[in-house]
Scaffold this motif. Sequence first.
Motif, short mmCIF file in Angstrom:
data_model
loop_
_atom_site.label_atom_id
_atom_site.label_comp_id
_atom_site.label_asym_id
_atom_site.label_seq_id
_atom_site.Cartn_x
_atom_site.Cartn_y
_atom_site.Cartn_z
N ARG A 163 0.53 -1.40 -0.08
CA ARG A 163 0.07 0.38 -0.18
C ARG A 163 0.49 1.29 0.29
O ARG A 163 0.61 2.00 -0.45
N VAL A 164 2.26 1.38 0.79
CA VAL A 164 2.66 2.13 0.89
C VAL A 164 3.69 2.85 -0.12
O VAL A 164 3.90 3.53 -0.54
N GLU A 165 4.31 1.22 -0.96
CA GLU A 165 5.17 1.53 -1.38
C GLU A 165 3.58 2.15 -3.31
O GLU A 165 4.73 2.93 -3.94
N ILE A 166 2.41 1.48 -3.47
CA ILE A 166 1.76 2.43 -4.47
C ILE A 166 1.59 3.94 -4.18
O ILE A 166 1.58 4.17 -5.74
N VAL A 167 1.54 4.03 -3.20
CA VAL A 167 1.29 5.85 -2.82
C VAL A 167 2.32 6.41 -3.12
O VAL A 167 2.53 7.34 -3.42
N GLU A 168 3.62 5.64 -2.29
CA GLU A 168 4.24 6.63 -2.15
C GLU A 168 5.42 7.24 -3.78
O GLU A 168 6.68 7.60 -4.01
N ALA A 169 5.25 5.94 -4.94
CA ALA A 169 6.26 5.72 -5.93
C ALA A 169 6.38 6.95 -6.65
O ALA A 169 5.54 7.37 -6.81
N ASP A 170 7.08 7.31 -7.38
CA ASP A 170 7.43 8.49 -8.02
C ASP A 170 6.60 9.04 -8.95
O ASP A 170 7.64 8.36 -10.20
N GLY A 172 7.73 10.77 -11.72
CA GLY A 172 8.78 10.64 -12.67
C GLY A 172 9.68 9.56 -12.58
O GLY A 172 10.24 10.00 -13.91
N ASP A 173 9.93 8.86 -12.04
CA ASP A 173 9.98 7.39 -12.35
C ASP A 173 10.12 6.79 -13.62
O ASP A 173 8.87 6.64 -14.27
N GLU A 174 11.24 6.55 -14.43
CA GLU A 174 11.23 5.93 -15.61
C GLU A 174 10.80 4.47 -15.56
O GLU A 174 10.72 4.35 -16.77
N SER A 175 11.35 3.51 -15.14
CA SER A 175 11.16 2.67 -14.58
C SER A 175 9.42 1.92 -13.67
O SER A 175 9.30 2.78 -13.10
N HIS A 176 9.06 0.54 -14.30
CA HIS A 176 7.74 1.01 -13.99
C HIS A 176 7.43 -0.40 -12.60
O HIS A 176 6.88 -1.31 -12.38
N GLU A 177 9.02 -1.06 -12.57
CA GLU A 177 9.07 -2.25 -12.25
C GLU A 177 8.29 -2.66 -10.55
O GLU A 177 7.56 -3.16 -10.63
N GLU A 178 9.43 -1.17 -9.94
CA GLU A 178 8.50 -1.97 -8.22
C GLU A 178 7.49 -1.25 -8.25
O GLU A 178 6.93 -1.84 -7.23
N LEU A 179 6.70 -0.38 -8.79
CA LEU A 179 5.75 0.05 -8.81
C LEU A 179 4.46 -1.41 -9.67
O LEU A 179 3.71 -1.63 -8.58
N ALA A 180 4.78 -2.18 -10.30
CA ALA A 180 4.34 -3.28 -11.14
C ALA A 180 4.16 -4.30 -9.98
O ALA A 180 3.43 -5.81 -9.42
N ALA A 182 4.45 -4.23 -6.31
CA ALA A 182 3.55 -3.00 -5.30
C ALA A 182 2.73 -3.57 -6.08
O ALA A 182 1.63 -4.35 -4.98
N TYR A 183 1.68 -3.48 -7.14
CA TYR A 183 0.88 -4.21 -7.43
C TYR A 183 0.79 -6.15 -7.21
O TYR A 183 -0.57 -6.01 -7.38
N THR A 184 1.70 -6.31 -7.87
CA THR A 184 1.69 -7.79 -8.19
C THR A 184 1.62 -8.55 -6.62
O THR A 184 0.95 -9.70 -6.34
N LEU A 185 2.15 -7.76 -5.65
CA LEU A 185 2.19 -8.29 -4.42
C LEU A 185 0.52 -8.41 -3.28
O LEU A 185 -0.29 -8.59 -3.29
N ALA A 186 0.44 -6.78 -3.82
CA ALA A 186 -1.15 -6.76 -4.10
C ALA A 186 -2.61 -7.41 -4.65
O ALA A 186 -3.05 -7.95 -3.06
#
Length: 503
Positions: A163-170, A172-180, A182-186
Amino acid sequence: MALSALAACSAGPSTRPVIAVHGDGDEPSVATVPSGPREVPPLENYESTGMSWSECTDDTKARMGGTAPAGNWEYECARLSVRLDLPSRPGRGSLGMSLLRVGTGGSPLVVVGDAGGEPGTVKAARLAASLPAQVLSTFTLIGVDRRGTGESDAVQCVPDSARVEIVEADPGDESHEELADAYTLASRECVLDMENRLPAVDSWRAAADLEQLREALGVPHLNGIGVGEGSKVLSVYASRYPDRIGRMVFDGAPDPTLDVPSVAESRAVAAEQTFREFQKDCVIRGCPLGAAATDRFKALLESLRNTPLRGGDFDLTPGTATVAVLAGLADRSRWPALADALVAAEGGDKTKLSAFVDPLLVGAEDDPPWLDAGIITSCNDTTSRIPPERVAGYTTDWRAKHPLFGAYFARKLLACGPFPVPQPAKVPRLVGAPPILVLTTAADPVTPQAGSERAAQALPAGIVIGWQGAGHGALGQSACATAAAEEFLVNAKVPTSGIVCPP
């Protein structure tokens, strides 16, 4: 009670006689309903013998915190057991639906809100303070915590870290890997926690919950106010139960004609427009941001990109700051507080801006985080899943075209990718209905005006009142739009479609 426990739990025995209900295979035929416009239905008094209402004024005010409306408002609450209706067990199972009532009128007026926003019970309590007295003496507002939200056996399955990772995600990041990730974990944790109950949290079943509420109230028609995405629930209700449509007002409505990416981009466009209106308001009020609000917001994001403000349940990053601003823009009454919060963040104080994000991530004792139900409902309401490579293309394109919020809305398209694709319910085409009043707002970052107008056009007798203001929703904000809604709800006077209300 968590929704994941519903298979083992059910509501206690009721003293109300058993009510015959319509299951999925026994719904009224649209062929029996006359096509085209119909007369505004009469008002009917409701019964409450089947529900046990109890005073909940203090608890409700506590849920609203420092933003509770002034005045000696009194609230009563109740719970209604409705069918869970799992895809694997249609028409079976149960969950508890939380209700709040306020007002002295004999006719019920149900309030349904956004799945990922303030619970409908709390929304009804706030709305009562902004509606004309005659509405509250004609109707009793009945706020509904739609399934999965608030106190209606809410879903809370997304891990705190995701939840925190999804909302804190920048954005402006060029990479979407960390956000993706976080959604996968959710998705993984929600599937494990809720098992086969996950697909039961959607607008189709939320509409059936309203039908059970109508039956419990003992009225032949359902009167309702849909706030934003809550209008979709009422629209689905109208299609499923066309002979039971009462007096309905949609205060902003999702666009039923666009695909998922187009809706996301339309929201980015509307959010940019709303921020411009926020900046104009700052100039008029003489707020500290003044005419430089846009530039200062961009500078704040860049500063947070280099040095996030840490502490508490989550950090203030470019992502959380963007989410906070979007939440503040949606609530027109909180624009002064939003301006003050941005100035405080510039000075290194994250507290005020973080408060706009708290409900999504932290929740409260009686209200779980809003983010979980918002994601699950939206992903269960569509079969669309956007591949990451397409999201990357949208992000690059929208970042250039909509520099404040384009990348944020593009990256949100990753949310549903890991979630199971639902079996879509076939919503019957609504061919006949009484007039339904649709209020639109010129700069609405949640339900953009053009989409709400198209939602009205899709109704057999949609009546549009357009407010030239800004924020999410016109009811209670625009005196002109509110007066039109009052005349329609109380006196059955249908206004001329296309009326434009001043800012």
